[in-house]
Motif scaffolding. Structure first.
Motif: not given
Length: 360
Positions: A121, A123, A155-156, A159, A211
């Motif tokens: 991931y 990000r 998690w974003r 968020e 993130d």
């Protein structure tokens, strides 16, 4: 939030572990060993000795003489832990980085688990996990901890930030954090003006633009508990902890963060209310457990500092009623005892949630 199953990267990630040290020379061999024996990564160690008078730098240099993957930075005079952190981090050249105190230990497989997640991931700029506290020397059985089944929570950033603000809490302990070096460079150095909540502020700044990932299942780090721990020797009360959390949250309204988080002032407002609720709740719990009124009054001061209208909220009015009864010499009622028992169970459920997905 999303939950994902781990998948291994095809090649070994390069990771630097920065080890700040002050009078912890006798712990250095243990933490260095826990790093250099990590599998599926190419680890490096930077030990930054902050002018320790106990001979720590001699221990560090001896370790470096035996292994070219270790380098040592020695301060001529004591600069304090924040400057020591920043000095070590500024020297990192690998793809990933983590900051681990000399008295803590990196769990078996922790670095590969964290870097696998960030490679899957792009990000995700920060990965944390489950830290395990221990006293004395680590048990050999802990070497098997890495075999426990795990999954990932992603998690974003905004968020994760929202949950932290709503709860007024820091969900990360610290030694288990691994970061993408490019994220660390973008976030910048640790804040020297927040010596006791700089780590939390750092996570908040990171989440404003990156993130957040979490390794669920196996321990990611072992946190040594002893009489010299900073949070035990100097900042042991929950009231002070809340004050430091509030100071860290204030970064959300700074120009630095609002450039990337345009509604940062709104996040800060939510955080201040979250700190207020937490302080009022702790004040209530203290009284419901038969604790001294002075402690609850101190919590009330923290609540008002975070949210001036704290006394006018429903919880604030409830606390006022309890305080009047306690000051009059009345013992907690049966309902108060029941409420405290219920809260204890609720906290256990939140603790389970934190272990499972990383927030509570």
């Amino acid at each position: 939030m999303r939950v994902s199953w781990p998948r291994e990267a095809n090649d070994a990630a390069t990771v630097t572990v920065v080890v700040p040290c002050y009078n912890y020379g006798h712990y250095l061999p243990q933490v260095v060993h826990s790093v250099l024996t990590q599998k599926r990564v190419a680890p490096r160690v930077i030990i930054v000795d902050d002018a320790s008078p106990d001979g720590s730098v001699e221990v560090a240099n001896a370790l470096a003489d035996d292994d070219s993957r270790i380098s040592v930075v020695s301060h001529a005079k004591n600069m304090g832990h924040i400057a020591t952190y920043n000095d070590g981090l500024a020297r990192v050249e690998t793809e990933f980085v983590t900051l681990v105190s000399a008295d803590d230990i990196v769990a078996t497989g922790a670095l590969s688990r964290a870097t696998d997640l960030m490679r899957a991931y792009p990000r995700v700029g920060l990965v944390y996990g489950l830290p395990t506290e221990f006293r004395g020397d680590p048990k050999p059985s802990w070497e098997e901890d890495g075999a426990r089944r795990s999954n990932w929570t992603i998690w974003r950033g905004k968020e994760w930030l929202l949950w932290s603000c709503l709860r007024g809490r820091n969900f990360i302990f610290s030694p288990e954090v691994v970061m993408r070096t490019s994220a660390m460079r973008q976030v910048g150095p640790y804040n020297k003006d927040l010596p006791h909540s700089a780590d939390f502020e750092y996570w908040l700044r990171t989440a404003a633009d990156w993130d957040i990932g979490r390794i669920n299942g196996p321990s990611q780090a072992y946190y040594r508990v002893h009489g010299k721990n900073m949070h035990i020797t100097t900042y042991s009360t929950l009231q002070i902890d809340l004050e430091h959390r509030l100071a860290a949250f204030r970064v959300l309204a700074t120009a630095e963060v609002t450039r990337r988080l345009p509604n940062g002032d709104r996040f800060l407002e939510l955080a201040m209310r979250g700190i207020c609720r937490e302080a009022l709740l702790l004040a209530e719990r203290n009284l419901d457990s038969g604790g001294p009124t002075g402690t609850s009054l101190e919590f009330l001061e923290v609540a008002v500092a975070a949210y001036p209208a704290a006394a006018e909220t429903l919880r604030g009015r409830t606390l006022s009623y309890r305080l009047r009864r306690a000051l009059a010499g009345a013992a907690p009622t049966g309902f108060q005892n029941f409420t405290e028992s219920y809260r204890h169970q609720l906290n256990r459920a939140r603790w389970v949630a934190w272990r499972k997905v990383g927030i509570s």
